[in-house]
Design an enzyme around this catalytic site. Structure first.
Site, PDB file in Angstrom:
ATOM      1  N   GLY A   1       9.477 -45.410 -68.171  1.00  0.00           N
ATOM      2  CA  GLY A   1       9.401 -44.076 -67.583  1.00  0.00           C
ATOM      3  C   GLY A   1       8.980 -44.155 -66.140  1.00  0.00           C
ATOM      4  O   GLY A   1       8.594 -45.212 -65.642  1.00  0.00           O
TER       5      GLY A   1
ATOM      6  N   GLY B   1       6.598 -42.203 -63.181  1.00  0.00           N
ATOM      7  CA  GLY B   1       5.578 -41.206 -62.866  1.00  0.00           C
ATOM      8  C   GLY B   1       5.707 -40.775 -61.421  1.00  0.00           C
ATOM      9  O   GLY B   1       6.699 -41.083 -60.763  1.00  0.00           O
ATOM     10  N   SER B   2       4.700 -40.062 -60.921  1.00  0.00           N
ATOM     11  CA  SER B   2       4.797 -39.523 -59.570  1.00  0.00           C
ATOM     12  C   SER B   2       4.659 -40.609 -58.502  1.00  0.00           C
ATOM     13  O   SER B   2       5.108 -40.438 -57.384  1.00  0.00           O
ATOM     14  CB  SER B   2       3.759 -38.430 -59.358  1.00  0.00           C
ATOM     15  OG  SER B   2       2.517 -38.850 -59.848  1.00  0.00           O
ATOM     16  N   TYR B   3       4.062 -41.738 -58.830  1.00  0.00           N
ATOM     17  CA  TYR B   3       3.940 -42.773 -57.811  1.00  0.00           C
ATOM     18  C   TYR B   3       4.217 -44.175 -58.352  1.00  0.00           C
ATOM     19  O   TYR B   3       3.982 -45.167 -57.676  1.00  0.00           O
ATOM     20  CB  TYR B   3       2.548 -42.724 -57.157  1.00  0.00           C
ATOM     21  CG  TYR B   3       1.418 -43.122 -58.065  1.00  0.00           C
ATOM     22  CD1 TYR B   3       0.896 -44.406 -58.027  1.00  0.00           C
ATOM     23  CD2 TYR B   3       0.874 -42.214 -58.966  1.00  0.00           C
ATOM     24  CE1 TYR B   3      -0.133 -44.789 -58.865  1.00  0.00           C
ATOM     25  CE2 TYR B   3      -0.156 -42.586 -59.802  1.00  0.00           C
ATOM     26  CZ  TYR B   3      -0.657 -43.870 -59.750  1.00  0.00           C
ATOM     27  OH  TYR B   3      -1.683 -44.240 -60.583  1.00  0.00           O
ATOM     28  N   ALA B   4       4.711 -44.260 -59.591  1.00  0.00           N
ATOM     29  CA  ALA B   4       4.899 -45.590 -60.171  1.00  0.00           C
ATOM     30  C   ALA B   4       6.024 -45.589 -61.197  1.00  0.00           C
ATOM     31  O   ALA B   4       6.411 -44.541 -61.710  1.00  0.00           O
ATOM     32  CB  ALA B   4       3.604 -46.038 -60.839  1.00  0.00           C
ATOM     33  N   THR B   5       6.535 -46.789 -61.467  1.00  0.00           N
ATOM     34  CA  THR B   5       7.516 -46.964 -62.529  1.00  0.00           C
ATOM     35  C   THR B   5       6.861 -47.803 -63.621  1.00  0.00           C
ATOM     36  O   THR B   5       6.176 -48.780 -63.319  1.00  0.00           O
ATOM     37  CB  THR B   5       8.758 -47.701 -61.991  1.00  0.00           C
ATOM     38  OG1 THR B   5       9.185 -47.014 -60.811  1.00  0.00           O
ATOM     39  CG2 THR B   5       9.888 -47.682 -63.000  1.00  0.00           C
TER      40      THR B   5
ATOM     41  N   LYS C   1       2.735 -51.030 -65.151  1.00  0.00           N
ATOM     42  CA  LYS C   1       2.903 -49.863 -64.266  1.00  0.00           C
ATOM     43  C   LYS C   1       2.970 -50.369 -62.831  1.00  0.00           C
ATOM     44  O   LYS C   1       1.973 -50.800 -62.266  1.00  0.00           O
ATOM     45  CB  LYS C   1       1.725 -48.906 -64.451  1.00  0.00           C
ATOM     46  CG  LYS C   1       1.820 -47.643 -63.632  1.00  0.00           C
ATOM     47  CD  LYS C   1       0.838 -46.611 -64.123  1.00  0.00           C
ATOM     48  CE  LYS C   1       0.983 -45.309 -63.372  1.00  0.00           C
ATOM     49  NZ  LYS C   1       0.185 -44.244 -63.965  1.00  0.00           N
TER      50      LYS C   1
ATOM     51  N   ASP D   1      -4.180 -33.544 -64.600  1.00  0.00           N
ATOM     52  CA  ASP D   1      -2.719 -33.565 -64.715  1.00  0.00           C
ATOM     53  C   ASP D   1      -2.330 -33.700 -66.186  1.00  0.00           C
ATOM     54  O   ASP D   1      -1.457 -34.493 -66.524  1.00  0.00           O
ATOM     55  CB  ASP D   1      -2.146 -34.715 -63.887  1.00  0.00           C
ATOM     56  CG  ASP D   1      -0.637 -34.586 -63.695  1.00  0.00           C
ATOM     57  OD1 ASP D   1      -0.108 -33.457 -63.791  1.00  0.00           O
ATOM     58  OD2 ASP D   1       0.021 -35.613 -63.458  1.00  0.00           O
TER      59      ASP D   1
END
Ligand code: AMP
Length: 478
Positions: free
Chosen positions: A156, A158-162, A178, A270
């Protein structure tokens, strides 16, 4: 869905001593063996050279002793050493400022790394309720290195990472990698530093375990325990809602993890189904602490752009920055309703006004009589909202009608006024959870509720994507 933006920090590229000398025109002095080693490490880690008289204890050396990083190679971070304190001549003011900016973050991260590495869990697939073995970090430690992990498919973004699935070569254990992209200009994002520094201090069965950190030139990789799925994906397999018994177990674990954070003055900020991981045993774990922040409660200094719109409370949507742990509790209410009904409760499609309108339609538009001070909030003054009257919550979640205390707990979570929202500590004791028995309230933090024999998931396991958490019977750490 709006996603809060990861704010990059002001970290600049490394300028080590050699570069500073180059700039000042001073020829490099002849270096001793240890000094050369320090310089190599500093270049590899893309960070400051420690003071000459600092010891080089616990430096991470590549097995082959290579001085320059190979592409894709992972390096182990050394323990914290004092960064350069003197602004060298020949370096202009802007560069000196960048050095100062970088110094803070670069000083923080290695501390985090060594602390995480020093508390690696033992036992191959040790359940989260088992005690963790403490390990000391030595240069020979296999942790913190590329060779220790293989990267598999993407899980998946995220907002700043894969996030990738991976496997530990040390233990054959499946892990989640991550990967945070490092921006040459900005260095390590604050969100990543924040996540690492928060997670290293949290030891709880309902919070994802951070096993290791790997630093490369372009990436910072967090190695997490692998968790089979997340609540969002789980709900995709349960269209129409999750079994009410399982909702209760997931909700309790979510609240339990939060109570632990809130007691330490940490907000998640979040909460959303994607950030709640669920393993094959039904254990739910809070993840993605990138936007979390330790705070004194209450505080007036926070930005109000912190949680995803659907799970964002009305006070924050209206521009209040005076929020506290109640911010997370609103999100809990939204997730509770979504788990039980299979539908997001407030699926705003456009903007803040649309999101607020969705909330007013169900809970009624607030007035000065029902919410003293609401008319002074910035976003409330901007718009003229239609006056909706509240509807009974149970009409939205009829599945909860049969469960003792279910609608009441939801009502206490979804209070428009933040100070009226139930706290995590009180929610754990709510009568809705009475059937779980008193033992769930006295468990040590690291023990899972599933260590209590009477607590079991109903028909839940079969719908979790079966992924082995270990590919062999290896017994080493992680
Ligand atoms: P994040 O950046 O933490 O929001 O992660 C993005 C996505 O990656 C999540 O929604 C999960 O689907 C997946 N993911 C994150 N952490 C893990 C983990 N520890 N185990 C398995 N999947 C994960």
């Amino acid at each position: 869905m709006a996603v809060a933006v990861a704010r990059p920090c002001n970290i600049e590229m490394n300028m080590d001593k050699a570069k500073l000398r180059e700039n000042s025109g001073t020829p490099p002095p002849k270096l001793g063996r240890m000094q050369r080693l320090k310089r190599r490490l500093s270049q590899s880690f893309n960070r400051f050279v420690p003071k000459d008289n600092e010891s080089t204890r616990r430096q991470g050396v590549e097995p082959n002793g290579a001085s320059s990083p190979r592409k894709g190679n992972y390096r182990q971070l050394e323990s914290s050493t004092s960064p350069e304190t003197v602004t060298p001549s020949g370096v202009d003011a802007a560069k000196a400022k960048r050095l100062r900016n970088r110094r803070h973050s670069e000083a923080v991260l290695p501390n985090i790394v060594t602390t995480v590495a020093a508390s690696l869990p033992g036992g191959r697939s040790s359940p989260s309720y088992m005690p963790r073995r403490r390990m000391s970090m030595s240069p020979d430690s296999p942790f913190g290195k590329l060779e220790a992990y293989q990267r598999l498919e993407m899980l998946g973004e995220g907002s700043y990472a894969t996030v990738y699935r991976g496997v530990s070569n040390i233990s054959n254990q499946i892990v989640a990698l991550k990967e945070i992209r490092l921006n040459e200009e900005e260095g390590t994002p604050f969100t990543a530093i924040r996540e690492a520094s928060l997670l290293k201090g949290l030891r709880h069965a309902n919070i994802v375990i951070l096993h290791d950190i790997i630093h490369t030139k372009n990436n910072l990789t967090f190695v997490f325990e692998y968790v089979d799925t997340d609540l969002s994906k789980y709900m995709e397999h349960h269209l129409g809602g999750i079994h009410p018994h399982n909702v209760k177990l997931f909700l309790f674990q979510l609240i339990r993890g939060l109570a632990y954070c809130h007691a330490r003055r940490i907000l998640h900020r979040d909460l959303k189904p994607q950030n709640l991981l669920i393993n094959q045993n039904g254990e739910l774990k809070l993840a993605d602490f990138g936007l979390a922040r330790a705070k004194s409660v209450p505080s007036h200094t926070f930005s109000n752009e912190v949680v995803t719109l659907w799970y964002r409370p009305p006070d924050v949507l209206l521009g209040s920055t005076d929020y506290s742990t109640s911010l997370d509790m609103w999100g809990v209410g939204c997730i509770f309703a979504e788990m039980i009904s299979g539908m997001p409760l407030f699926p705003g499609m456009k903007d803040t006004v649309d999101q607020l309108t969705k909330i007013w339609q169900l809970l009624g538009t607030p007035t000065e009589e029902t919410w003293s001070g609401v008319s002074k909030l910035p976003e409330f003054q901007k718009y003229e909202f239609y006056q909706y009257t509240p509807s009974p919550l149970k009409t939205y979640v009829p599945q909860l009608i049969g469960s003792a205390g279910g609608v009441e707990l939801l009502t206490e979570l979804l209070q428009l006024l933040p100070r009226k929202r139930i706290s995590a500590a009180d929610a754990m004791k709510h009568k809705y959870f009475k059937g779980l028995g008193p033992e769930v309230l006295t468990l040590p933090p690291e023990r899972s509720i599933f260590s209590i024999p009477s607590i079991q998931l109903r028909d839940g396991k079969k719908s979790l994507t079966p992924t082995p958490s270990s590919v062999t019977n290896g017994t080493s750490a992680i």
